[in-house]
Design an enzyme around this catalytic site. Sequence first.
Site, PDB file in Angstrom:
ATOM      1  N   TYR A 252      -4.591  10.801 -10.853  1.00  0.00           N
ATOM      2  CA  TYR A 252      -4.023  10.473  -9.526  1.00  0.00           C
ATOM      3  C   TYR A 252      -2.516  10.287  -9.628  1.00  0.00           C
ATOM      4  O   TYR A 252      -1.746  10.926  -8.900  1.00  0.00           O
ATOM      5  CB  TYR A 252      -4.683   9.203  -8.965  1.00  0.00           C
TER       6      TYR A 252
ATOM      7  N   THR B  76       3.499   6.299  -4.499  1.00  0.00           N
ATOM      8  CA  THR B  76       2.926   5.090  -5.093  1.00  0.00           C
ATOM      9  C   THR B  76       3.762   4.590  -6.264  1.00  0.00           C
ATOM     10  O   THR B  76       4.454   5.381  -6.929  1.00  0.00           O
ATOM     11  CB  THR B  76       1.490   5.413  -5.583  1.00  0.00           C
ATOM     12  N   ASP B  77       3.649   3.307  -6.551  1.00  0.00           N
ATOM     13  CA  ASP B  77       4.325   2.760  -7.737  1.00  0.00           C
ATOM     14  C   ASP B  77       3.643   3.217  -9.027  1.00  0.00           C
ATOM     15  O   ASP B  77       4.203   3.069 -10.120  1.00  0.00           O
ATOM     16  CB  ASP B  77       4.382   1.226  -7.677  1.00  0.00           C
ATOM     17  N   GLU B  78       2.434   3.799  -8.905  1.00  0.00           N
ATOM     18  CA  GLU B  78       1.695   4.181 -10.114  1.00  0.00           C
ATOM     19  C   GLU B  78       2.370   5.325 -10.869  1.00  0.00           C
ATOM     20  O   GLU B  78       2.075   5.557 -12.033  1.00  0.00           O
ATOM     21  CB  GLU B  78       0.235   4.532  -9.755  1.00  0.00           C
TER      22      GLU B  78
ATOM     23  N   ASP C  55      -4.811  15.995   9.895  1.00  0.00           N
ATOM     24  CA  ASP C  55      -5.684  15.436   8.858  1.00  0.00           C
ATOM     25  C   ASP C  55      -6.880  16.368   8.666  1.00  0.00           C
ATOM     26  O   ASP C  55      -7.403  16.932   9.627  1.00  0.00           O
ATOM     27  CB  ASP C  55      -6.167  14.046   9.296  1.00  0.00           C
TER      28      ASP C  55
ATOM     29  N   LEU D 112       1.521  11.489   4.362  1.00  0.00           N
ATOM     30  CA  LEU D 112       0.631  10.557   3.652  1.00  0.00           C
ATOM     31  C   LEU D 112      -0.631  11.220   3.131  1.00  0.00           C
ATOM     32  O   LEU D 112      -1.349  10.622   2.313  1.00  0.00           O
ATOM     33  CB  LEU D 112       0.190   9.414   4.572  1.00  0.00           C
TER      34      LEU D 112
ATOM     35  N   LYS E  63       0.651  12.453  -8.045  1.00  0.00           N
ATOM     36  CA  LYS E  63       1.659  11.894  -7.138  1.00  0.00           C
ATOM     37  C   LYS E  63       3.066  12.043  -7.744  1.00  0.00           C
ATOM     38  O   LYS E  63       4.026  12.320  -7.041  1.00  0.00           O
ATOM     39  CB  LYS E  63       1.360  10.426  -6.818  1.00  0.00           C
TER      40      LYS E  63
HETATM   41  P1  NAD Z   1      -6.741   7.440   2.190  1.00  0.00           P
HETATM   42  O1  NAD Z   1      -7.537   8.082   1.114  1.00  0.00           O
HETATM   43  O2  NAD Z   1      -7.310   6.268   2.921  1.00  0.00           O
HETATM   44  O3  NAD Z   1      -6.380   8.544   3.299  1.00  0.00           O
HETATM   45  C1  NAD Z   1      -5.956   9.831   2.982  1.00  0.00           C
HETATM   46  C2  NAD Z   1      -6.023  10.704   4.224  1.00  0.00           C
HETATM   47  O4  NAD Z   1      -5.576  12.019   3.888  1.00  0.00           O
HETATM   48  C3  NAD Z   1      -7.438  10.844   4.801  1.00  0.00           C
HETATM   49  O5  NAD Z   1      -7.420  10.688   6.208  1.00  0.00           O
HETATM   50  C4  NAD Z   1      -7.833  12.268   4.407  1.00  0.00           C
HETATM   51  O6  NAD Z   1      -8.753  12.874   5.338  1.00  0.00           O
HETATM   52  C5  NAD Z   1      -6.484  12.979   4.419  1.00  0.00           C
HETATM   53  N1  NAD Z   1      -6.467  14.161   3.546  1.00  0.00           N
HETATM   54  C6  NAD Z   1      -6.890  14.250   2.262  1.00  0.00           C
HETATM   55  N2  NAD Z   1      -6.736  15.504   1.800  1.00  0.00           N
HETATM   56  C7  NAD Z   1      -6.171  16.216   2.815  1.00  0.00           C
HETATM   57  C8  NAD Z   1      -5.750  17.569   2.949  1.00  0.00           C
HETATM   58  N3  NAD Z   1      -5.890  18.447   1.937  1.00  0.00           N
HETATM   59  N4  NAD Z   1      -5.198  17.968   4.125  1.00  0.00           N
HETATM   60  C9  NAD Z   1      -5.053  17.081   5.155  1.00  0.00           C
HETATM   61  N5  NAD Z   1      -5.458  15.805   5.090  1.00  0.00           N
HETATM   62  C10 NAD Z   1      -6.003  15.375   3.931  1.00  0.00           C
HETATM   63  O7  NAD Z   1      -5.350   7.093   1.533  1.00  0.00           O
HETATM   64  P2  NAD Z   1      -4.355   5.858   1.787  1.00  0.00           P
HETATM   65  O8  NAD Z   1      -4.763   4.730   0.922  1.00  0.00           O
HETATM   66  O9  NAD Z   1      -4.193   5.655   3.238  1.00  0.00           O
HETATM   67  O10 NAD Z   1      -3.010   6.465   1.178  1.00  0.00           O
HETATM   68  C11 NAD Z   1      -2.126   7.237   1.993  1.00  0.00           C
HETATM   69  C12 NAD Z   1      -0.933   7.674   1.163  1.00  0.00           C
HETATM   70  O11 NAD Z   1      -0.248   6.527   0.667  1.00  0.00           O
HETATM   71  C13 NAD Z   1      -1.304   8.509  -0.068  1.00  0.00           C
HETATM   72  O12 NAD Z   1      -0.341   9.519  -0.210  1.00  0.00           O
HETATM   73  C14 NAD Z   1      -1.237   7.523  -1.221  1.00  0.00           C
HETATM   74  O13 NAD Z   1      -0.917   8.173  -2.413  1.00  0.00           O
HETATM   75  C15 NAD Z   1      -0.137   6.601  -0.759  1.00  0.00           C
HETATM   76  N6  NAD Z   1      -0.210   5.217  -1.265  1.00  0.00           N
HETATM   77  C16 NAD Z   1      -1.363   4.486  -1.127  1.00  0.00           C
HETATM   78  C17 NAD Z   1      -1.403   3.172  -1.572  1.00  0.00           C
HETATM   79  C18 NAD Z   1      -2.631   2.326  -1.401  1.00  0.00           C
HETATM   80  O14 NAD Z   1      -2.655   1.178  -1.898  1.00  0.00           O
HETATM   81  N7  NAD Z   1      -3.658   2.764  -0.706  1.00  0.00           N
HETATM   82  C19 NAD Z   1      -0.267   2.596  -2.168  1.00  0.00           C
HETATM   83  C20 NAD Z   1       0.898   3.381  -2.285  1.00  0.00           C
HETATM   84  C21 NAD Z   1       0.914   4.676  -1.814  1.00  0.00           C
HETATM   85  P1  TYD Z   2      -8.130  -0.014  -6.864  1.00  0.00           P
HETATM   86  O1  TYD Z   2      -8.380  -0.721  -5.570  1.00  0.00           O
HETATM   87  O2  TYD Z   2      -9.004   1.145  -7.221  1.00  0.00           O
HETATM   88  O3  TYD Z   2      -6.586   0.394  -6.871  1.00  0.00           O
HETATM   89  P2  TYD Z   2      -5.660   0.988  -8.083  1.00  0.00           P
HETATM   90  O4  TYD Z   2      -6.531   1.495  -9.145  1.00  0.00           O
HETATM   91  O5  TYD Z   2      -4.909   2.091  -7.400  1.00  0.00           O
HETATM   92  O6  TYD Z   2      -4.782  -0.146  -8.491  1.00  0.00           O
HETATM   93  O7  TYD Z   2      -8.246  -1.076  -8.043  1.00  0.00           O
HETATM   94  C1  TYD Z   2      -7.461  -2.256  -8.076  1.00  0.00           C
HETATM   95  C2  TYD Z   2      -7.736  -2.945  -9.395  1.00  0.00           C
HETATM   96  O8  TYD Z   2      -9.091  -3.384  -9.407  1.00  0.00           O
HETATM   97  C3  TYD Z   2      -7.586  -2.025 -10.600  1.00  0.00           C
HETATM   98  O9  TYD Z   2      -7.025  -2.767 -11.681  1.00  0.00           O
HETATM   99  C4  TYD Z   2      -9.006  -1.614 -10.933  1.00  0.00           C
HETATM  100  C5  TYD Z   2      -9.821  -2.831 -10.514  1.00  0.00           C
HETATM  101  N1  TYD Z   2     -11.193  -2.521 -10.020  1.00  0.00           N
HETATM  102  C6  TYD Z   2     -12.283  -3.204 -10.556  1.00  0.00           C
HETATM  103  O10 TYD Z   2     -12.159  -4.064 -11.458  1.00  0.00           O
HETATM  104  N2  TYD Z   2     -13.533  -2.910 -10.063  1.00  0.00           N
HETATM  105  C7  TYD Z   2     -13.724  -1.986  -9.092  1.00  0.00           C
HETATM  106  O11 TYD Z   2     -14.894  -1.727  -8.687  1.00  0.00           O
HETATM  107  C8  TYD Z   2     -12.586  -1.308  -8.540  1.00  0.00           C
HETATM  108  C9  TYD Z   2     -12.753  -0.280  -7.470  1.00  0.00           C
HETATM  109  C10 TYD Z   2     -11.336  -1.620  -9.041  1.00  0.00           C
END
Ligand code: NAD
Ligand code: TYD
Length: 357
Positions: A163, A137-139, A37, A85, A167
Amino acid sequence: MNFERNILITGGAGFIGSHVVRLMVRKYPHYRIVNLDKLTYAGNLANLKDVDGAPNYHFVRADICDAESVAEVFRTYDIDGVIHLAAESHVDRSIEEPFAFAQTNVLGTLTLLQVAKLYWESLPERFEGKLFYHISTDEVYGALEMDGGLFTEQTPYGPHSPYSASKASSDHFVRAYHDTYGLPTIITNCSNNYGPNQFPEKLIPLFVNNIRMGKPLPVYGRGENVRDWLYVEDHARAIDLVFHKGRVGDTYNIGGFNEWKNIDLIKVIIKTVDRLLENPEGHSEGLITYVTDRAGHDLRYAIDSSKLKEELGWEPSLQFEEGIEKTVRWYLDNQEWLDEITSGAYAGYYERMYSNR
Ligand code: NAD
Ligand code: TYD
């Protein structure tokens, strides 16, 4: 000590990564788990304090874009599996700084793919028994209409935000390495995760934090957008299952079958925080502040994860009511974590813990 497997987890200090690392370190003492990381603002080793001293856990601070450092990790630990990740993960930041997203999510993933390919090709058994597993991600699928069904694995890609575009691009590179070079890969596309250790820029931890501080709760647009929410430990369980049992070359969707309109979810968060803080009912509802909508705000995400259920038997284990209660309670029980992460104090954790190791 000889380990049965040597697994590289990238982004293990982040939200989802920390849950995956913890699960793998504890469940597989006979595997060596290497967490690579960069420790950006989102990476926090304090998330992993409880596994830090485990004999099968190793941390390496490196950037996935740095091919030489990543190659050294492959050689040093003889990596045979990757769970990738590491990413820039926040949509709002991607609107402000898209290049950082292309750098890490696209070029970083490509670097990792190339290093894995070259290292495994140099071994007598080549790709046999190896796996490059990309967490996505589903996005990438774009947005659904309110009555527009669910994303399936056949839904065409149609990302809108920088973003999700980054992805989607990384997913395509992963498939290209499978189709072109035969690299054994799997991709999973998951819906919105929630739970402990999430950086308070995402909706749920941000709103819990703001409620406890009495700060405004910025609702984008009319709060009508819909997301499907999955408890992070259920995602980590799915990742473990797919890593071990998933079909190479395939894609699986992971979701909670748990859709919430933002404003309804926000009301549940407010109610739960107020109850746990012993505020009178409705106390914090006045903090709701409707603000300008996010640019290109996707209306609705909803995932059909029936393939994962039918083929590998996975389904979410936690009911949302229980999950949200557990999550809100965790943030309120760990207000120090929130204070330190919002003030940046954890940024010094790595230096304090690792500088003389
Ligand atoms: P996060 O932002 O909490 O963590 C990301 C981690 O990656 C951090 O520890 C950061 O230090 C590390 N990182 C960033 N850039 C880096 C680099 N260049 N080299 C090495 N390490 C690096 O993210 P998260 O929410 O835990 O998401 C993890 C993965 O899951 C991502 O790939 C994201 O796209 C995917 N994902 C997230 C969600 C969600 O709801 N959070 C849903 C679906 C998929
Ligand atoms: P977020 O947690 O940023 O996840 P994602 O954009 O990947 O779905 O946001 C979840 C939902 O909440 C999204 O529709 C945007 C909305 N949102 C707000 O309305 N206010 C906020 O301050 C944030 C961060 C998100």
